[in-house]
Write an enzyme that holds these catalytic residues in place. Structure first.
Site, PDB file in Angstrom:
ATOM      1  N   THR A  73      18.790  -0.123  54.149  1.00  0.00           N
ATOM      2  CA  THR A  73      18.166  -0.011  55.476  1.00  0.00           C
ATOM      3  C   THR A  73      19.203   0.371  56.525  1.00  0.00           C
ATOM      4  OG1 THR A  73      16.454  -1.599  54.951  1.00  0.00           O
ATOM      5  CG2 THR A  73      17.060  -1.471  57.244  1.00  0.00           C
ATOM      6  N   ARG A 124       3.142  -4.499  50.589  1.00  0.00           N
ATOM      7  CA  ARG A 124       4.248  -5.387  50.973  1.00  0.00           C
ATOM      8  C   ARG A 124       4.815  -4.952  52.338  1.00  0.00           C
ATOM      9  NH1 ARG A 124      10.180  -4.765  51.592  1.00  0.00           N
ATOM     10  NH2 ARG A 124      10.966  -6.898  51.519  1.00  0.00           N
ATOM     11  N   GLY A 170      13.926  -8.570  52.678  1.00  0.00           N
ATOM     12  CA  GLY A 170      13.015  -8.829  53.795  1.00  0.00           C
ATOM     13  C   GLY A 170      12.404 -10.216  53.775  1.00  0.00           C
TER      14      GLY A 170
HETATM   15  N1  ASP Z   1      15.149  -5.337  54.622  1.00  0.00           N
HETATM   16  C1  ASP Z   1      14.549  -4.281  53.841  1.00  0.00           C
HETATM   17  C2  ASP Z   1      13.280  -4.769  53.223  1.00  0.00           C
HETATM   18  O1  ASP Z   1      13.239  -5.881  52.741  1.00  0.00           O
HETATM   19  C3  ASP Z   1      15.419  -3.747  52.784  1.00  0.00           C
HETATM   20  C4  ASP Z   1      16.812  -3.418  53.226  1.00  0.00           C
HETATM   21  O2  ASP Z   1      17.345  -4.007  54.152  1.00  0.00           O
HETATM   22  O3  ASP Z   1      17.409  -2.509  52.620  1.00  0.00           O
HETATM   23  O4  ASP Z   1      12.339  -4.011  53.154  1.00  0.00           O
END
Ligand code: ASP
Length: 280
Positions: free
Chosen positions: A154, A182, A206
């Site tokens: 992310t 999700r 997440g």
């Molecule tokens: N936080 C993001 C999620 O759970 C994934 C990530 O941070 O790469 O969708």
């Protein structure tokens, strides 16, 4: 003026030295480009700009290069929050747009500011975002091999502008192989939050970030007088009982920049016009 960006997690065991170098180069280029932009733009405009540059880079799991979900489709989420107005807007599970964060920004003046799924995609189309595939070959290969390894990439940005206003933006392609429907933390107040005192963007799992309300807790603690360092320390300690997987970047209203991660290693770069502080 201060700025810090993140590009998710870098896992030594799953990524080679060339990828690490490529990520370091990309982070340095983008944080400096965004800092130059901040000289003539607000914090809110700048965080969207920085995150759109990260989305355009296939090295990161947001926009181009996003993870593929369990049904073979890409669904992305992004949000922006302006600390000065305390307005947050976002898109959740949007499909086939090049820059989800720009769609999130378009929603800022609306009464309905967080849109999900088909509604988010329809809003993007209505506002000139043509269908655009953000899929890259590497992700399809990983999807086919069902490798969940390198998913946490992310992106996010926190900026403090020359008027003293803070803002944050975060964008994600998700965890990869997730169930349809999700919801990622990135377009929630757990993963992306700002007010006049502090702004925070998170990356990681997440579900762990939402369980802990991480970004909101750090901002609230700083608002109530805790130092950024202590607010991070207490908030990260609270994820330990369930081994929460999280990284976060932040700036407070005094211009202090901070970051931490629960596991090795968050990809980040902070810049104040002179010194570059970056993951190594
Ligand atoms: N936080 C993001 C999620 O759970 C994934 C990530 O941070 O790469 O969708």
């Amino acid at each position: 003026m201060k700025i810090i960006i993140h590009g998710g997690f870098f896992s030594e065991s799953h990524t080679d030295a060339d990828t690490k170098k490529a990520k370091q180069d990309a982070m340095e280029r983008i944080v400096k480009q965004a800092y130059a932009y901040l000289e003539n733009h607000t914090a809110q405009e700048t965080v969207v700009y920085a995150v759109s540059l990260l989305e355009d880079d296939p090295l990161f799991n947001a926009g181009i290069g996003s993870q593929i979900q369990s049904d073979g489709k890409i669904r992305m989420s992004a949000a922006v929050m302006d600390g000065a107005t305390m307005k947050m807007s976002g898109v959740i599970n949007i499909e086939e747009v090049k820059n989800p964060v720009k769609v999130a920004e378009l929603l800022l003046p609306y009464e309905d500011r967080i849109l999900g799924g088909e509604g988010a995609t329809a809003f993007a189309r209505k506002n000139g975002h043509e269908p655009f595939s953000t899929e890259i070959k590497q992700r399809r290969k990983e999807y086919k091999e069902k490798l969940k390894s390198n998913g946490l990439g992310t992106v996010g940005c926190v900026a403090l502008d020359n008027k003293g206003n803070l803002a944050v933006a975060t964008s994600t392609g998700g965890k990869g192989f997730e169930m349809v429907g999700r919801i990622s933390d990135s377009a929630t107040v757990a993963g992306n939050y700002a007010n006049a005192y502090c702004a925070v963007s998170c990356t990681g799992v997440g579900e762990d970030i939402v369980s802990n309300a991480t970004a909101t807790k750090i901002v609230t603690r700083v608002t109530d007088g805790m130092s950024l360092k202590d607010a991070f320390s207490k908030t990260f300690d609270e994820m330990k009982p369930y081994d929460g997987f999280c990284g976060a970047i932040a700036i407070d209203h005094d211009g202090n920049i901070y970051h931490d991660d629960s596991h090795p290693t968050m990809v980040y770069a902070g810049y104040n016009g002179k010194n570059l502080d970056m993951f190594r």
